[in-house]
Scaffold this motif. Sequence first.
Motif, PDB file in Angstrom:
ATOM      1  N   LEU A 226     -25.911  51.739 -25.658  1.00 41.01           N
ATOM      2  CA  LEU A 226     -25.146  50.954 -24.692  1.00 41.01           C
ATOM      3  C   LEU A 226     -25.891  50.829 -23.361  1.00 41.01           C
ATOM      4  N   ILE A 227     -26.548  51.903 -22.939  1.00 42.29           N
ATOM      5  CA  ILE A 227     -27.308  51.872 -21.689  1.00 42.29           C
ATOM      6  C   ILE A 227     -28.466  50.880 -21.797  1.00 42.29           C
ATOM      7  N   MET A 228     -29.194  50.918 -22.913  1.00 42.90           N
ATOM      8  CA  MET A 228     -30.333  50.016 -23.105  1.00 42.90           C
ATOM      9  C   MET A 228     -29.881  48.567 -23.101  1.00 42.90           C
ATOM     10  N   GLU A 229     -28.773  48.288 -23.789  1.00 39.07           N
ATOM     11  CA  GLU A 229     -28.260  46.922 -23.846  1.00 39.07           C
ATOM     12  C   GLU A 229     -27.773  46.472 -22.472  1.00 39.07           C
ATOM     13  N   SER A 230     -27.147  47.366 -21.740  1.00 41.41           N
ATOM     14  CA  SER A 230     -26.681  47.046 -20.393  1.00 41.41           C
ATOM     15  C   SER A 230     -27.858  46.704 -19.487  1.00 41.41           C
ATOM     16  N   ALA A 231     -28.908  47.506 -19.536  1.00 43.33           N
ATOM     17  CA  ALA A 231     -30.092  47.248 -18.711  1.00 43.33           C
ATOM     18  C   ALA A 231     -30.736  45.921 -19.086  1.00 43.33           C
ATOM     19  N   ARG A 232     -30.788  45.627 -20.367  1.00 43.29           N
ATOM     20  CA  ARG A 232     -31.379  44.354 -20.819  1.00 43.29           C
ATOM     21  C   ARG A 232     -30.600  43.169 -20.279  1.00 43.29           C
ATOM     22  N   ARG A 233     -29.264  43.261 -20.348  1.00 44.49           N
ATOM     23  CA  ARG A 233     -28.444  42.153 -19.859  1.00 44.49           C
ATOM     24  C   ARG A 233     -28.616  41.959 -18.354  1.00 44.49           C
ATOM     25  N   HIS A 234     -28.695  43.060 -17.625  1.00 47.80           N
ATOM     26  CA  HIS A 234     -28.735  42.961 -16.172  1.00 47.80           C
ATOM     27  C   HIS A 234     -30.100  42.531 -15.651  1.00 47.80           C
ATOM     28  N   PHE A 235     -31.180  43.114 -16.196  1.00 50.40           N
ATOM     29  CA  PHE A 235     -32.509  42.857 -15.658  1.00 50.40           C
ATOM     30  C   PHE A 235     -33.224  41.697 -16.345  1.00 50.40           C
ATOM     31  N   GLY A 236     -32.889  41.425 -17.601  1.00 51.15           N
ATOM     32  CA  GLY A 236     -33.573  40.354 -18.315  1.00 51.15           C
ATOM     33  C   GLY A 236     -34.884  40.826 -18.923  1.00 51.15           C
ATOM     34  N   ALA A 237     -35.774  39.874 -19.167  1.00 55.22           N
ATOM     35  CA  ALA A 237     -37.033  40.155 -19.870  1.00 55.22           C
ATOM     36  C   ALA A 237     -37.986  40.972 -19.003  1.00 55.22           C
ATOM     37  N   ALA A 238     -38.907  41.651 -19.668  1.00 51.80           N
ATOM     38  CA  ALA A 238     -39.928  42.437 -18.972  1.00 51.80           C
ATOM     39  C   ALA A 238     -40.848  41.526 -18.161  1.00 51.80           C
ATOM     40  N   ASP A 239     -41.334  42.049 -17.043  1.00 49.87           N
ATOM     41  CA  ASP A 239     -42.265  41.314 -16.183  1.00 49.87           C
ATOM     42  C   ASP A 239     -43.543  42.132 -16.039  1.00 49.87           C
ATOM     43  N   PRO A 240     -44.618  41.739 -16.759  1.00 47.20           N
ATOM     44  CA  PRO A 240     -45.878  42.512 -16.693  1.00 47.20           C
ATOM     45  C   PRO A 240     -46.449  42.598 -15.286  1.00 47.20           C
ATOM     46  N   ASP A 241     -46.061  41.665 -14.400  1.00 48.19           N
ATOM     47  CA  ASP A 241     -46.600  41.653 -13.046  1.00 48.19           C
ATOM     48  C   ASP A 241     -45.733  42.443 -12.056  1.00 48.19           C
ATOM     49  N   ALA A 242     -44.621  42.975 -12.528  1.00 45.91           N
ATOM     50  CA  ALA A 242     -43.744  43.743 -11.640  1.00 45.91           C
ATOM     51  C   ALA A 242     -44.451  45.034 -11.221  1.00 45.91           C
TER      52      ALA A 242
END
Length: 355
Positions: A226-242
């Motif tokens: 649930l935590i992983m899914e929540s983080a995915r929904r909130h932050f979106g896709a990974a950003d290699p430049d972050a």
Amino acid sequence: MTAGSVTQRARHAPLVLVETANLSRNEWLAYRRRGIGGSDVASIFGISPFRTARDLYFDKLDIASVEEDEGNWVAMEMGNLLEPLVAKIFAKKTGYKIYQIKKMFYHPLYPFMLADVDYFVKLPDGTTAILEIKTTNYNARDSWWLDGAETVPVYYESQGRHYMAVTDIDRVFFCCLYGNNEEEVIIREIRRDYAYEEEMIFLEQEFWDNHVLAKLPPPYWEPGNLIMESARRHFGAADPDAPVVELNSSMSAKLIRYLQLQEEKKNMEVNSKQIDKELQRLKGILVSEMGTSCAAVCRYGEVNYTITYNPVRKTGIDKDGLLRLKLQYPDIYEQFISTSEFRRFNVKASAVDAA
């Protein structure tokens, strides 16, 4: 007034926040964000199978909306469509009169507590009860029993007890349809529990005052998936430049605990489900701290640690895409589709015919 005043058991009449009959879906959601509804309580308790307390926080601040069962929209739509039918089955089986009040209520002492009830029940003794309509599939019906005894799933129980508190009604019925005929329904009843209610109001008020009003996200403490899914929904896709995230001391301690549990797991002769759950939970917390970043660093003692969480992308065609390809471009589909074969091994026993 504190939650402890509930134990005085003074009766009250709920107040009306809004008439709901003519509200659009978006208008209804906007009113629900003004407080805590019955289906929200399970998230605050950490017993929701669908969302975390932080998901609920994001929803109340209109940062990111999370619908229960949103991953299975068909089941949610079926539940809405079947609600009048299930209510009719309940009325037929019990002989009770049911009716609706198209209003959203709130508690006069705790105005953040909202209730939008499915149906009300007029009982033979002149009192009123609440009726909540549920639907499920045949396999999931087992959640309405616990060790062979009839029960109400805990995430539905919290909803019913919230509604009792808001409306000052002492009984809630649940009617759950799991099949396609009137015999495949489950009817349960729960009655008011003031000790439960007092703790519930305390936790709801703590969430509303210390997180929603204070605009402070609650910590993650739910299961890792649930935590992983929540983080995915909130932050979106990974950003290699972050930028790389520097973990604070609290997150560093969680990383060390994660590594310790990994080592314990390696040395165990029998796999521990409890360790697996805790590893997944700690992983989820660390991933949520990283946001869209693909790397995090921290120092613990004399050791530097680096966490990487890089995206792995691959192309493919899912079942829906394959179906659309077959329907829209059948010639191309036939040209590239391949058929594989396998054989299933099975042993069947039967009685020997008498000579």
